[in-house]
Design a protein around this motif. Structure first.
Motif, mmCIF file in Angstrom:
data_model
loop_
_atom_site.group_PDB
_atom_site.id
_atom_site.type_symbol
_atom_site.label_atom_id
_atom_site.label_comp_id
_atom_site.label_asym_id
_atom_site.label_seq_id
_atom_site.Cartn_x
_atom_site.Cartn_y
_atom_site.Cartn_z
ATOM 1 N N ARG A 174 47.112 -30.921 22.027
ATOM 2 C CA ARG A 174 48.191 -31.740 22.598
ATOM 3 C C ARG A 174 49.272 -32.031 21.557
ATOM 4 N NH1 ARG A 174 44.298 -33.884 25.949
ATOM 5 N NH2 ARG A 174 43.618 -35.478 24.503
ATOM 6 N N ASN A 175 48.863 -32.316 20.322
ATOM 7 C CA ASN A 175 49.828 -32.575 19.241
ATOM 8 C C ASN A 175 50.665 -31.336 18.947
ATOM 9 O OD1 ASN A 175 48.931 -35.206 18.995
ATOM 10 N ND2 ASN A 175 47.516 -34.740 17.323
ATOM 11 N N MET A 176 50.018 -30.170 18.950
ATOM 12 C CA MET A 176 50.746 -28.926 18.712
ATOM 13 C C MET A 176 51.773 -28.695 19.825
ATOM 14 S SD MET A 176 49.376 -24.990 18.691
ATOM 15 C CE MET A 176 49.125 -25.034 20.470
ATOM 16 N N LEU A 177 51.361 -28.887 21.066
ATOM 17 C CA LEU A 177 52.281 -28.682 22.188
ATOM 18 C C LEU A 177 53.452 -29.667 22.113
ATOM 19 C CD1 LEU A 177 49.722 -28.081 25.085
ATOM 20 C CD2 LEU A 177 51.037 -26.373 23.803
ATOM 21 N N ALA A 178 53.171 -30.902 21.723
ATOM 22 C CA ALA A 178 54.244 -31.901 21.579
ATOM 23 C C ALA A 178 55.220 -31.465 20.493
ATOM 24 C CB ALA A 178 53.648 -33.269 21.257
ATOM 25 N N GLU A 179 54.700 -30.917 19.396
ATOM 26 C CA GLU A 179 55.584 -30.463 18.317
ATOM 27 C C GLU A 179 56.415 -29.265 18.763
ATOM 28 O OE1 GLU A 179 55.689 -29.795 13.541
ATOM 29 O OE2 GLU A 179 53.972 -30.756 14.476
ATOM 30 N N PHE A 180 55.817 -28.348 19.522
ATOM 31 C CA PHE A 180 56.592 -27.227 20.055
ATOM 32 C C PHE A 180 57.752 -27.745 20.906
ATOM 33 C CE2 PHE A 180 52.786 -24.054 20.085
ATOM 34 C CZ PHE A 180 52.975 -23.782 18.744
ATOM 35 N N ARG A 181 57.483 -28.716 21.741
ATOM 36 C CA ARG A 181 58.540 -29.267 22.604
ATOM 37 C C ARG A 181 59.598 -29.979 21.764
ATOM 38 N NH1 ARG A 181 53.760 -30.037 25.962
ATOM 39 N NH2 ARG A 181 54.025 -28.655 27.774
ATOM 40 N N GLU A 182 59.164 -30.742 20.775
ATOM 41 C CA GLU A 182 60.098 -31.468 19.904
ATOM 42 C C GLU A 182 61.024 -30.500 19.160
ATOM 43 O OE1 GLU A 182 59.524 -33.637 15.706
ATOM 44 O OE2 GLU A 182 58.282 -34.459 17.312
ATOM 45 N N LYS A 183 60.498 -29.353 18.757
ATOM 46 C CA LYS A 183 61.273 -28.379 17.989
ATOM 47 C C LYS A 183 61.908 -27.317 18.884
ATOM 48 C CE LYS A 183 58.852 -29.135 13.664
ATOM 49 N NZ LYS A 183 59.780 -30.185 13.340
ATOM 50 N N ASN A 184 61.810 -27.507 20.194
ATOM 51 C CA ASN A 184 62.408 -26.598 21.176
ATOM 52 C C ASN A 184 61.917 -25.152 20.991
ATOM 53 O OD1 ASN A 184 64.005 -26.016 23.417
ATOM 54 N ND2 ASN A 184 65.747 -25.448 22.142
ATOM 55 N N ILE A 185 60.602 -25.018 20.907
ATOM 56 C CA ILE A 185 59.963 -23.715 20.754
ATOM 57 C C ILE A 185 59.504 -23.221 22.114
ATOM 58 C CG2 ILE A 185 57.970 -22.488 19.748
ATOM 59 C CD1 ILE A 185 60.158 -23.346 17.690
ATOM 60 N N HIS A 186 59.780 -21.953 22.382
ATOM 61 C CA HIS A 186 59.327 -21.318 23.626
ATOM 62 C C HIS A 186 58.652 -20.003 23.292
ATOM 63 C CE1 HIS A 186 62.384 -24.153 25.065
ATOM 64 N NE2 HIS A 186 61.548 -24.275 26.077
ATOM 65 N N PHE A 187 57.933 -19.479 24.265
ATOM 66 C CA PHE A 187 57.209 -18.224 24.080
ATOM 67 C C PHE A 187 57.507 -17.290 25.249
ATOM 68 C CE2 PHE A 187 54.965 -21.500 21.839
ATOM 69 C CZ PHE A 187 54.683 -20.911 20.618
ATOM 70 N N MET A 188 57.852 -16.061 24.918
ATOM 71 C CA MET A 188 57.990 -15.012 25.912
ATOM 72 C C MET A 188 56.726 -14.168 25.785
ATOM 73 S SD MET A 188 61.038 -12.253 26.538
ATOM 74 C CE MET A 188 62.098 -13.454 27.341
ATOM 75 N N VAL A 189 55.900 -14.229 26.826
ATOM 76 C CA VAL A 189 54.578 -13.606 26.785
ATOM 77 C C VAL A 189 54.616 -12.276 27.537
ATOM 78 C CG1 VAL A 189 52.127 -13.904 27.322
ATOM 79 C CG2 VAL A 189 53.546 -15.913 26.792
ATOM 80 N N PHE A 190 54.268 -11.213 26.817
ATOM 81 C CA PHE A 190 54.198 -9.889 27.429
ATOM 82 C C PHE A 190 52.761 -9.591 27.813
ATOM 83 C CE2 PHE A 190 58.327 -9.721 25.681
ATOM 84 C CZ PHE A 190 59.016 -8.789 26.439
ATOM 85 N N ARG A 191 52.569 -9.300 29.084
ATOM 86 C CA ARG A 191 51.230 -9.012 29.620
ATOM 87 C C ARG A 191 50.737 -7.667 29.119
ATOM 88 N NH1 ARG A 191 49.830 -12.097 34.500
ATOM 89 N NH2 ARG A 191 48.035 -10.792 34.223
ATOM 90 N N ARG A 192 49.440 -7.503 29.188
ATOM 91 C CA ARG A 192 48.807 -6.203 28.923
ATOM 92 C C ARG A 192 47.970 -5.856 30.142
ATOM 93 N NH1 ARG A 192 47.538 -4.641 22.961
ATOM 94 N NH2 ARG A 192 46.476 -3.043 24.121
ATOM 95 N N LYS A 193 47.871 -4.589 30.422
ATOM 96 C CA LYS A 193 47.110 -4.132 31.589
ATOM 97 C C LYS A 193 45.683 -4.649 31.579
ATOM 98 C CE LYS A 193 49.575 0.216 32.073
ATOM 99 N NZ LYS A 193 49.503 1.649 31.882
ATOM 100 N N ASP A 194 45.064 -4.662 30.424
ATOM 101 C CA ASP A 194 43.639 -4.962 30.335
ATOM 102 C C ASP A 194 43.321 -6.404 29.937
ATOM 103 O OD1 ASP A 194 44.719 -4.618 27.848
ATOM 104 O OD2 ASP A 194 43.055 -3.466 27.032
ATOM 105 N N VAL A 195 44.303 -7.298 29.956
ATOM 106 C CA VAL A 195 44.079 -8.692 29.553
ATOM 107 C C VAL A 195 44.412 -9.632 30.703
ATOM 108 C CG1 VAL A 195 44.760 -10.520 27.936
ATOM 109 C CG2 VAL A 195 44.584 -8.163 27.132
ATOM 110 N N GLU A 196 43.421 -10.423 31.097
ATOM 111 C CA GLU A 196 43.617 -11.428 32.145
ATOM 112 C C GLU A 196 44.359 -12.616 31.540
ATOM 113 O OE1 GLU A 196 43.630 -13.017 35.813
ATOM 114 O OE2 GLU A 196 42.756 -11.064 35.347
ATOM 115 N N LEU A 197 45.466 -13.015 32.159
ATOM 116 C CA LEU A 197 46.286 -14.092 31.608
ATOM 117 C C LEU A 197 46.555 -15.145 32.668
ATOM 118 C CD1 LEU A 197 48.079 -15.153 29.246
ATOM 119 C CD2 LEU A 197 49.952 -13.874 30.287
ATOM 120 N N ASN A 198 46.165 -16.381 32.372
ATOM 121 C CA ASN A 198 46.451 -17.521 33.233
ATOM 122 C C ASN A 198 47.116 -18.589 32.386
ATOM 123 O OD1 ASN A 198 45.182 -16.520 35.644
ATOM 124 N ND2 ASN A 198 43.225 -16.848 34.608
#
Length: 186
Positions: free
Chosen positions: A128-152
């Motif tokens: 939770r602290n890490m996520l709060a810091e990401f939001r505070e520092k305006n960090i985002h992630f662009m996640v690229f899927r892989r055929k063989d990896v289940e992502l939720n």
């Protein structure tokens, strides 16, 4: 210093890195470049590469290996959507966030799973602290899927992540590990 910038191509780019592709790039291969091109097209900015000299699970990168990785990136220097290379001593994304505020990090599905699952932290508060810091520092992630990896992506982190659907990205399954095995390096 915590960060060293290297020019990927002849023209020096002093723009603040807003899209950062972190990885070991051992070696950089066409799938990395396709991902960078897709991210650049979606966000309208150059993609900068980041290599951490230190790693959580492995020994630090030696100079010969680093030179090989840089050479593999330089093979693509003529692509207009590519920016600089940044060398850091920031193996964790929370450390990267402190170096590159207001940035979008390009990551793969397997990295996203490790980054956003509580079991990889000491407890719920750490995450939770890490996520709060990401939001505070305006960090985002662009996640690229892989055929063989289940992502939720959990609802509590959906504001931090944009998942690129497989339909928008041609994942042919090639990885740096596969390339190293084929070359007899691993």
């Amino acid at each position: 210093p915590d960060v060293v910038m290297l020019n990927l191509n002849e023209e020096a780019s002093d723009e603040k890195p807003e899209i950062i592709f972190s990885g070991s790039f051992n070696p950089c291969h066409p799938n990395h470049i396709l991902i960078a091109e897709q991210a650049s097209r979606k966000l309208g900015k150059k993609v900068h590469f980041e290599i951490s000299i230190t790693n959580v699970d492995k020994p630090p990168i030696d100079l010969i290996s680093l030179q090989e990785r840089l050479d593999s990136l330089r093979e693509y220097r003529d692509r207009d959507f590519l920016g600089n290379i940044y060398l850091t001593v920031a193996p964790l994304f929370i450390q990267k966030a402190k170096l590159f505020e207001n940035a979008t990090f390009i990551i793969g599905a397997d990295t996203a799973i490790r980054l956003f699952k509580v079991r990889y932290y000491r407890n719920d508060d750490d995450m939770r602290n890490m996520l709060a810091e990401f939001r505070e520092k305006n960090i985002h992630f662009m996640v690229f899927r892989r055929k063989d990896v289940e992502l939720n992506i959990e609802p509590e982190i959906s504001d931090l992540c944009e998942v690129v659907p497989l339909e928008e990205y041609e994942d042919n399954g090639i990885s740096s590990s596969d390339i190293r095995k084929e070359m007899g390096i691993e």
